[in-house]
Design an enzyme around this catalytic site. Structure first.
Site, short mmCIF file in Angstrom:
data_model
loop_
_atom_site.label_atom_id
_atom_site.label_comp_id
_atom_site.label_asym_id
_atom_site.label_seq_id
_atom_site.Cartn_x
_atom_site.Cartn_y
_atom_site.Cartn_z
N ARG A 102 42.55 28.85 44.57
CA ARG A 102 43.60 29.09 43.95
C ARG A 102 43.57 27.26 43.13
O ARG A 102 43.04 26.15 44.05
CB ARG A 102 45.35 29.06 44.55
CG ARG A 102 45.76 30.87 43.96
CD ARG A 102 45.62 31.13 42.92
NE ARG A 102 46.46 32.24 42.70
CZ ARG A 102 45.62 34.05 43.12
NH1 ARG A 102 44.69 33.20 42.80
NH2 ARG A 102 46.33 34.83 43.28
N GLU A 151 46.69 27.07 34.56
CA GLU A 151 45.90 27.57 34.00
C GLU A 151 46.83 27.74 33.07
O GLU A 151 47.95 27.97 32.49
CB GLU A 151 45.99 28.84 34.63
CG GLU A 151 44.81 27.91 35.55
CD GLU A 151 44.14 29.45 36.74
OE1 GLU A 151 44.75 30.58 36.53
OE2 GLU A 151 43.80 29.71 38.03
N HIS A 167 39.18 32.07 35.57
CA HIS A 167 39.68 32.98 36.27
C HIS A 167 39.65 34.43 36.44
O HIS A 167 40.38 35.34 36.09
CB HIS A 167 41.55 32.81 36.56
CG HIS A 167 42.42 33.24 37.55
ND1 HIS A 167 43.77 32.53 38.66
CD2 HIS A 167 41.54 34.13 38.83
CE1 HIS A 167 43.68 32.62 38.90
NE2 HIS A 167 42.82 34.23 39.39
#
Ligand code: DGY
Length: 323
Positions: free
Chosen positions: A237, A266, A284
């Site tokens: 993360r 993000e 991602h």
């Protein structure tokens, strides 16, 4: 009859599975729902199939009257306040296991791309700069025989270590719990302190969940301990790494390079990262093989369907609410 809200586009077989047995309100877009829209659309629904872009904090959960289950289409669930859900009697599920190997494949892909400068090489050839063979043209770091340090030696960390063994790498790991002795001996893996891992590793790969204790696990002080030839990989993360400190370290060549799939805010990322040659960036997608994302969609649907049929969902994160 129990109704289900799907907050964003998923693979169609998951929608089919749910619509066979339940009324479904499907937000079939890539934008998904804003928080106020989600709260509004969840009225009258007993299940929500959510994604990691849905921020379901305590304040939002308090407004999800009647919701029995939130089925997240991800193994990570830091987008949901699970203790707050538990306090409200809302089940929360995730999609563990199915994405382990796919995510490990991608972590290793980033590791290799960052070590051997694949994006730079691609851009170099594309732009017509390749004129001749040169002794040190785009020379990178060796992977075989190097030391890989893994933070978080759970399913994905171990799967990355298995790949690394195929390259003859030495494995160090740092985790709150030691791995089973048979795993340690299969992988030749050694549990070490955080500092030893940072000092001794040629590659550092992050596989911890995002928790208050893992936020900024890697910051300026940790980067300073790493070798100047080291490569940092993050498929965990974004907030596990202090992105500004990393951008600065990459610019000043405190470490050699990084491969990043996740970011603190993000889809935004630290602007400096976009200007540096020694970082490989991905949006991602570590779990994004077609088969795995399909399976994740199905698992979330199966979890929601089980809960609404009065069964225990297979991937329940807060079983204590069932008593
Ligand atoms: C997860 O599952 O938590 C990933 O970040 C997305 O696949």
């Amino acid at each position: 009859m129990s109704k289900i809200l799907i907050t964003k586009r998923v693979y169609p077989e998951a929608v089919d599975l749910l619509t066979r047995s339940f009324p479904v309100d499907y937000e079939a877009t890539d934008a998904g729902l804003s928080t106020p829209q989600l709260i509004e659309r969840a009225r009258g629904c007993q299940a929500i199939v959510s994604q990691l872009t849905d921020k379901l904090g305590a304040d939002v959960l308090a407004q999800l009257e009647g919701v029995k289950i939130i089925a997240n289409v991800a193994v990570g669930y830091d987008n949901i306040d699970v203790p707050a859900a538990t306090a409200r009697g809302i089940m929360v599920t995730n999609t563990p296991g199915v994405l382990t190997e796919t995510t490990a494949d991608f972590a290793f892909t980033l590791l290799m791309a960052a070590a051997r400068r694949i994006p730079e090489a691609h851009a170099f050839v594309h732009s017509g700069q390749w004129k001749t063979w040169l002794i040190d043209l785009l020379a990178g770091q060796d992977i075989h025989g190097a030391t890989l340090g893994i933070f978080g030696f759970g399913r994905i960390g171990i799967a990355v270590a298995r790949r690394a063994r195929g390259f003859g790498m030495n494995i160090l790991y740092c985790d709150a719990f030691p791995a089973a002795p048979e795993i340690e001996s299969e992988l030749g893996a050694r549990l070490v302190s955080k500092d030893e891992l940072l000092r001794s590793s040629d590659f550092v790969s992050l596989h911890v969940p995002l928790l208050p204790e893992t936020k900024h696990l890697i910051g300026a002080a940790e980067l300073a301990l790493m070798k100047p030839t080291a490569v940092l990989i993050n498929t965990a993360r974004g907030p596990v790494v202090d992105e500004a400190a990393l951008a600065d370290a990459l610019e000043r060549r405190v470490i050699w390079s990084a491969g990043l799939d996740v970011f603190e805010q993000e889809p935004a990322l630290h602007p400096k990262l976009l200007t540096l040659p020694n970082v490989v960036l991905a949006p991602h997608i570590a779990s994004a093989s077609i088969a795995t994302r399909r399976r994740m969609s199905m698992m979330a649907a199966e979890n929601a369907a089980a809960a609404l049929s009065g069964q225990r969902p297979p991937n329940l994160l807060n079983p204590e609410i069932l008593g």
